[in-house]
Design a protein around this motif. Sequence first.
Motif: not given
Length: 403
Positions: A315-322
Amino acid sequence: MFKKLIGQRAFSTSFSWFLKASIEGNGKVVSVNEGSKDPLKFPGIWLRDNCQCEVCYSENAQSRRIDYSDFSFKVKAENVEITDKVLNVNWSDNHKSAYHIDWLTDRSFTKEKQEQYLNEFYRPPYQTWGKSKFKDVVKYFEFDEVIRDDKVLKEWIETLSTYGIALIRNTPKDKTVARTLANRIGFIRQTTYGEEYVVQAKPNATNQAYLSAKLQWHIDLPYYEYAPGVNLLHFYEQTKTKGGSNIIVDGFNIAERIKNQHPEDYQVLCEVVVDWNDITVEQDIPYHNIWRAPVINLDADGNCTRINFSIPQRDSHFNVDVDKVIRWYEAFGKFVNMVKEETMLFKVNEGDILTFSNVRLLHGREAYDDSDANVRYVVGAYMDWDIIYSKWRVLKNQLANRH
C-alpha cells in the motif's frame, strides 16, 4: 490405562533403570531416578496439571478436562513412589495421580527429548536453498502414486515442507486435478478468488496475474492475516513460446543471507510494519483487504514463518514513524537485490502440478505471447499448512503402526 497414545503413537520403551523418585524444592519439583547421573526433573505444578486419571483427563478426546475453577496453583507433591514403572504422587489438594515412566520420559524437559519430539511431530525442519542448488532440491512425484500410496504422499509433504517446492507430473487431462490433490490431503482453502481459480490472460483484467505480461516476484494474498500456506498450480495447458517461464526464489534463504551479511537491515525488515492491501472485484463482489506485517515474519524461536512480498499489493499508506521510512527502503533494497541474484527460471511442463509454499517462495512468471493458438491455462487452488501438517502426522502414525 498407562499405554498412552499421542496422535496415534504408542510408547512402550523399557526404562528399567528408573529406580525411585524424590521431592525437591518444598514439594515444587519431583525428581525421577534419584542418584543417577542425570535425573529427570518435573515441576510439580506441571505434573498435577497433567494428571492422567479419568477425572482430570479424557481418554477418548485425548485432552485435559481438569476443572480449573477449583485448581490450586500452589499445589505441592507430598509423597512420591515408583511401583512397576509407574510414578505415584499424593498431592496437597488430596488428589492422587499416577504416571507411567515411558509417558514421563517422552515428555521430559531435556533439550534432546524436546528437539526429538518437535522434529518428529511438529513439522519437518526447513532447509534453505539458493539458485545454484535448485536442481538438487526440486523433486518430482507421480500423480497416481501421490493419490494412491500413503508413503509417497508423506514423502511429498516432507519435501514440500523442507524445501518449499515439489512437482507432481503425469496428471490426467482433467481440470479438477488440483481439487483431487487437495481432497487427498484435506480440503481447499477458499479465498477472495473462490476455491479453484484459473490463471490465464483475459481482457480488462482486475489482477496482474490475468495478463500475459511479466508477473514479478510476490507471495499470493499478503494482505490476508492468514495467507494461504500452499499453492497448487496445475498447468492444464502451457504456452508453446519461449515465454511464460516460472520465477522462483526461496524467501527464507534471502532472509537468512541478509541476517548473516546485514544484521541491522535484517532487524529493520523483521520489525517495521508494512501495509499490504487489495482493492478488487471478483465475480461481481467488491473486496478491500488490508493486513499489516513486516517483510520477514519470525516465530518465538526466531525461525522464519512467512515472507511478505508483493510490489503491487504494498500500500502507499505507510503507517510508521517518518524517520523509519528511508531506513526501511535501504534495507528493502538490499533484500530485493538478493532476490534478483537468487532468481531461478524454469518452465513447468504441461500436465504437471507445481506445488510450493506460498508464504516462503517468492514466485512469478515471465511474459508470454497469448493467442488462440498459444494458450496458457493454469488451474490453481490453495491449502493451509495446518491441514497439510495434520495429514502428515496422521500418515506418520498410521505407517508406523502398520510396521
